[in-house]
Design an enzyme around this catalytic site. Structure first.
Site, PDB file in Angstrom:
ATOM      1  CB  CYS A  40      -8.041  -3.162  -2.622  1.00 49.26           C
ATOM      2  SG  CYS A  40      -9.687  -3.525  -3.236  1.00 49.26           S
TER       3      CYS A  40
ATOM      4  CB  CYS B 108     -12.955 -10.620  -2.045  1.00 49.33           C
ATOM      5  SG  CYS B 108     -13.280  -9.103  -2.943  1.00 49.33           S
TER       6      CYS B 108
ATOM      7  CD  GLU C 208      -5.690   9.782   9.289  1.00 45.37           C
ATOM      8  OE1 GLU C 208      -6.656   9.852   8.515  1.00 45.37           O
ATOM      9  OE2 GLU C 208      -4.843   8.891   9.223  1.00 45.37           O
TER      10      GLU C 208
ATOM     11  CB  CYS D 213      -7.342 -10.164  -6.642  1.00 46.25           C
ATOM     12  SG  CYS D 213      -8.445  -8.790  -7.005  1.00 46.25           S
TER      13      CYS D 213
ATOM     14  CB  CYS E 257      -5.981  -9.536  -1.866  1.00 53.19           C
ATOM     15  SG  CYS E 257      -7.134  -8.830  -0.683  1.00 53.19           S
TER      16      CYS E 257
HETATM   17  S1  SF4 Z   1      -9.541  -9.679  -3.440  1.00 54.50           S
HETATM   18 FE1  SF4 Z   1     -11.128  -8.152  -3.151  1.00 54.50          FE
HETATM   19  S2  SF4 Z   1     -10.384  -6.868  -1.501  1.00 54.50           S
HETATM   20 FE2  SF4 Z   1      -8.661  -8.035  -2.248  1.00 54.50          FE
HETATM   21  S3  SF4 Z   1      -7.668  -6.742  -3.777  1.00 54.50           S
HETATM   22 FE3  SF4 Z   1      -9.112  -8.064  -4.848  1.00 54.50          FE
HETATM   23  S4  SF4 Z   1     -10.971  -6.856  -4.950  1.00 54.50           S
HETATM   24 FE4  SF4 Z   1      -9.706  -5.931  -3.382  1.00 54.50          FE
END
Ligand code: SF4
Length: 360
Positions: A204, A220, A49, A211, A214
């Site tokens: 992201c 989102c 970390e 996206c 995602c």
């Molecule tokens: S959907 Fe939202 S959280 Fe997912 S990659 Fe795109 S901007 Fe990021």
């Protein structure tokens, strides 16, 4: 007034479970073979970390392996000389991290009998351990439900909740901590924490978030805006001041270079650097300061090194000396450094660069 966890959950809709979506994505795509994910101990998680602060995973991996080979546990690290630790840190930058790592190891060995505490408050009392690092140790090493808020997680949460301000702003940061806490799962906190780091690093991303893959996209707000990369806001720009320095590369007849240890506090604290010369008359300066006679001197190309709060324009001057009248004593903060058989000392990155410039 602070926004409560329940009102946040309500706002985002009870049906969508943030953590379930993130965890099932992690099961399919998350990273599970990072070196600190193997044989997990609080010490290994702590070292990883600290190394990962402001540094990418791919850069950290070889450093982590070398570090663990030399200092396999916290007691070995505590017993090592600081120079040895700084030597292994050479090239990673932000050397205060290495000094704090060493101090923390000594504290853990002396006050906690070599065992890391498992409470976030106690962890935050250690040098160089902030709230997010403490949260990561609690979650990854002890599987506790503690939130983290590193750069990647700030970006994911800012986008998901449509926060368009700069997350470095204290109020915004507090808001993001509330979101981070609200999103935590009841179980699998270790995997969830790693998943959030992975989401930020792999999907992201800062400039072109992916996206389409995602698990959060349907809820989102940044994705729904059509311009996810606009979130979060960036730091207000300010022009960094520029400073200049002449660094003397004093080379003796054996080809060794004179290094001087920096004071323990301040820039490059405790590392070994080249002597700084502010005077125009190098020959006189060198004679007076080190009792060394310069035979010839040559200016090398100026280059810029940028710190967080200023630019430093570095002019290296290579000076060959004919004698080795100087009796170099390590306890006086001076050594002749042999690049072919380097001593175990920590060097700042720009000094490594200069030593490379004069190689061959
Ligand atoms: S959907 Fe939202 S959280 Fe997912 S990659 Fe795109 S901007 Fe990021």
């Amino acid at each position: 007034m602070k926004e409560g966890v329940n009102s946040i959950k309500k706002k985002r809709g009870e049906k969508f479970s943030f953590s379930t979506a993130v965890l099932s994505w992690f099961d399919r795509h998350g990273r599970k073979d990072l070196p600190w994910q193997q044989s997990v101990t609080a010490y290994r998680v702590y070292v990883s970390e600290i190394m990962l602060q402001q540094t990418q995973v791919s850069t950290v991996i070889p450093y982590f392996h070398r570090f663990m080979e030399v200092f396999p546990d916290v007691n070995c690290l505590a017993a090592a000389p600081l120079d040895h630790v700084l030597h292994l840190w050479t090239g990673l930058g932000y050397y205060a991290r290495a000094r704090n790592l060493h101090k923390t190891a000594q504290l853990i060995a002396a006050q906690y009998r070599g065992f890391f505490p498992s409470s976030s408050e106690q962890l935050q009392s250690l040098p160089g351990v902030g709230r997010s690092t403490a949260g990561a140790i609690c979650a990854i090493a002890f599987n506790q439900a503690e939130p983290i808020l590193d750069g990647n997680v700030k970006r994911v949460l800012s986008r998901f909740y449509g926060v368009s301000d700069w997350p470095g702003n204290k109020k915004i940061e507090e808001k993001l901590w509330t979101y981070a806490k609200a999103c935590l799962p009841l179980f699998r906190c270790r995997d969830y924490t790693q998943a959030m780091m992975d989401l930020g690093a792999l999907l992201c991303t800062r400039t072109q978030p992916h996206c389409e893959g995602c698990p959060l996209k349907l809820s989102c707000l940044a994705f729904q805006s059509g311009e996810p990369a606009r979130f979060p806001g960036t730091k207000p720009k300010k022009t960094l001041p520029v400073r200049q320095v002449n660094l003397l590369v004093i080379e003796n007849e054996k080809g060794e270079i004179l290094l001087q240890q920096r004071p323990s506090m301040g820039i490059w604290g405790g590392l070994w650097s080249l002597p700084e010369c502010e005077e125009n008359d190098l020959v006189m300066w060198c004679q007076k300061k080190f009792n060394l006679a310069i035979k010839q001197a040559k200016e090398l190309s100026v280059f810029r090194h940028t710190f967080s709060h200023f630019h430093l324009d570095i002019k290296p001057i290579r000076a060959k000396v004919s004698s080795q009248a100087l009796c170099v004593m390590e306890d006086q903060g001076l050594i002749w450094y042999d690049a072919n058989a380097p001593q175990s000392v920590g060097l700042p990155k720009p000094i490594c660069r200069i030593l490379k410039m004069i190689e061959g």
